[in-house]
Design a protein around this motif. Sequence first.
Motif, short mmCIF file in Angstrom:
data_model
loop_
_atom_site.label_atom_id
_atom_site.label_comp_id
_atom_site.label_asym_id
_atom_site.label_seq_id
_atom_site.Cartn_x
_atom_site.Cartn_y
_atom_site.Cartn_z
N ARG A 215 0.83 -1.20 0.00
CA ARG A 215 0.00 0.00 0.00
C ARG A 215 0.87 1.25 0.00
O ARG A 215 2.06 1.21 0.31
CB ARG A 215 -0.89 0.03 1.26
N THR A 216 0.25 2.38 -0.31
CA THR A 216 0.99 3.64 -0.25
C THR A 216 1.41 3.92 1.19
O THR A 216 0.69 3.63 2.15
CB THR A 216 0.10 4.81 -0.74
N ASN A 217 2.62 4.45 1.30
CA ASN A 217 3.14 4.93 2.58
C ASN A 217 3.39 3.84 3.62
O ASN A 217 3.31 4.10 4.82
CB ASN A 217 2.21 6.00 3.19
N VAL A 218 3.69 2.62 3.18
CA VAL A 218 4.10 1.57 4.12
C VAL A 218 5.61 1.55 4.29
O VAL A 218 6.14 0.80 5.12
CB VAL A 218 3.61 0.17 3.69
N GLY A 219 6.30 2.36 3.47
CA GLY A 219 7.75 2.47 3.62
C GLY A 219 8.56 1.74 2.58
O GLY A 219 9.72 1.38 2.82
N LYS A 220 8.00 1.52 1.41
CA LYS A 220 8.72 0.80 0.36
C LYS A 220 9.98 1.55 -0.07
O LYS A 220 11.05 0.96 -0.23
CB LYS A 220 7.80 0.59 -0.85
N SER A 221 9.87 2.86 -0.26
CA SER A 221 11.04 3.65 -0.67
C SER A 221 12.12 3.64 0.41
O SER A 221 13.31 3.57 0.12
CB SER A 221 10.62 5.09 -0.97
N SER A 222 11.71 3.69 1.67
CA SER A 222 12.67 3.66 2.78
C SER A 222 13.40 2.32 2.81
O SER A 222 14.62 2.27 3.06
CB SER A 222 11.95 3.89 4.11
N ILE A 223 12.68 1.23 2.55
CA ILE A 223 13.31 -0.09 2.52
C ILE A 223 14.30 -0.18 1.37
O ILE A 223 15.42 -0.69 1.53
CB ILE A 223 12.24 -1.19 2.42
N LEU A 224 13.93 0.34 0.22
CA LEU A 224 14.84 0.34 -0.92
C LEU A 224 16.11 1.10 -0.59
O LEU A 224 17.22 0.62 -0.83
CB LEU A 224 14.15 0.97 -2.15
N ASN A 225 15.97 2.29 -0.01
CA ASN A 225 17.14 3.09 0.34
C ASN A 225 18.02 2.37 1.36
O ASN A 225 19.25 2.40 1.27
CB ASN A 225 16.70 4.44 0.91
N ALA A 226 17.39 1.68 2.33
CA ALA A 226 18.16 0.96 3.34
C ALA A 226 18.89 -0.24 2.73
O ALA A 226 20.04 -0.53 3.10
CB ALA A 226 17.22 0.48 4.46
N LEU A 227 18.25 -0.93 1.78
CA LEU A 227 18.87 -2.09 1.15
C LEU A 227 20.08 -1.72 0.30
O LEU A 227 21.09 -2.42 0.31
CB LEU A 227 17.84 -2.84 0.30
N ILE A 228 19.98 -0.63 -0.45
CA ILE A 228 21.10 -0.25 -1.33
C ILE A 228 22.07 0.70 -0.64
O ILE A 228 23.14 0.99 -1.17
CB ILE A 228 20.58 0.40 -2.63
N GLY A 229 21.68 1.21 0.54
CA GLY A 229 22.59 2.03 1.32
C GLY A 229 22.74 3.45 0.85
O GLY A 229 23.76 4.10 1.10
N GLU A 230 21.75 3.96 0.15
CA GLU A 230 21.82 5.35 -0.28
C GLU A 230 20.40 5.88 -0.53
O GLU A 230 19.45 5.12 -0.65
CB GLU A 230 22.65 5.51 -1.55
N GLU A 231 20.28 7.20 -0.61
CA GLU A 231 18.99 7.85 -0.82
C GLU A 231 18.69 7.86 -2.31
O GLU A 231 19.06 8.78 -3.02
CB GLU A 231 19.00 9.28 -0.27
#
Length: 478
Positions: A215-231
């Motif tokens: 769903r929107t705003n569950v933190g998918k983008s944050s997880i992606l950034n954490a996995l690849i180690g960058e914003e």
Amino acid sequence: MEKQLKKIALIGQPNVGKSSLFNRIAKKRIAIVSDLAGTTRDIRKHEIEILGKEALMLDTGGIDETDDAIFSNVKRKAVECAKEADIILFMVDGKKIPDDKDKELFYELQNLGKKLALVVNKIDNDNEKERLWSFYEFGIDDNNLFGISVSHNRGTKRLFDWIAEELPEIEEESNNSDIIDFKELDTGIEDFINPEDDINKKVESNDINVAIIGRTNVGKSSILNALIGEERSVVSPISGTTVDPVDESFEYKDKKITFVDTAGLRRRGKIEGIEKFALMRTKDMLQKANLALVVLDASEELYDLDEKIAGLVDQYGLGTIIVLNKWDENIETFKELETKIRRKFKFLLYAPIIAVSAKTGRSIERLKDKIIDIFNNYSQRIPTSMLNKIVEEALIRHALPSPNGNYLRIYYATQFESNPPRIALIMNKPNLLHFSYKRYLINYLRDNINFEGTPIHIIVRKKGEREEDNSNDTYFQG
């Protein structure tokens, strides 16, 4: 003496999916499949076997009411073909409103007095079944109206059952010498596997395509950034910040992992404009993915929409990890939340659940390792000897049923494809094997082989079938 087979005519306008259905029934890629309207111009014929019945399948060119002489000739041939046929499958595009030209031709075909079915293609999910109501304008009854999706193999089993009922039985020769013993596995497997088939030439790949859905705003983008180690993706508390899918690749443990951070999925009624386009892009991405991270918000209650989004994994047959994000904000124990998830997502019982916090970095490294593990399970090939030893043990523990006194026998099993694992059971009467026994076999396989995170396809076929038999294809995720 030449066999007198019943003829099945497949008729409809260009680009409604006739060639794809023809290929699925014929079990071969004979017809050319293309998005270009009018690709099929001639009538193609092919002998088919459907649920143990034989027929002659006729695929006609798309009928298009234009002044073009080619299409005028195609229509004439198609109508002539329908007059010669015993069964007519009239195919229309379920994503469009009923067409007056379709209705006119359908009424003309009704007057021929043949067995006639209205096949509404491109009904890709349960929500789209509502479109079928508008096709009752054709004056068709429930038994002869079929909502299907050829591309996703939905609803085709009911159509095949209807066709098979109109075809005569095949007289089977009694010859026990055909039976293949488990100890003779190397003999006869070539009858099933086609050496020219691409699925048997797959080279092991180190490329993993991972879809991130939720769903929107569950933190998918944050997880992606954490996995690849960058914003890499824009992170915002505003729902729907990510509209275009964003791809990002990196190397990890000799694998190239490509993440696609999808636009957040909303309820269909709330999808408008650019978000509707984003949903279409998301589905395109899922078709190319190997694995899916189903992201849930651990700080909120589970929604019905979470279940529907997770259902996309079922639709596309992906390896799956359920990711509980925002674990630092959760007030329940892991066991409590795991129980709720297992109860709501029964179709994903095989998927591991990992609690993470993209904000603090909790369990992100563990999630990376789990992606590698699940991909290895998803792409593995089980040796035929090992597979049959397990199947034989399963048969000893729980004998095959005898429906209505019919003697069932499994000759052998073989895995003919991976990504996900697809296993064929070669047997004498595949259409009589109940789904509950297939589910039992899948569960037994899971008890003996590490299939964590991956769906398993079980297909039952007769000895000697060389191509994919979609009529018997049954897909479980239990």
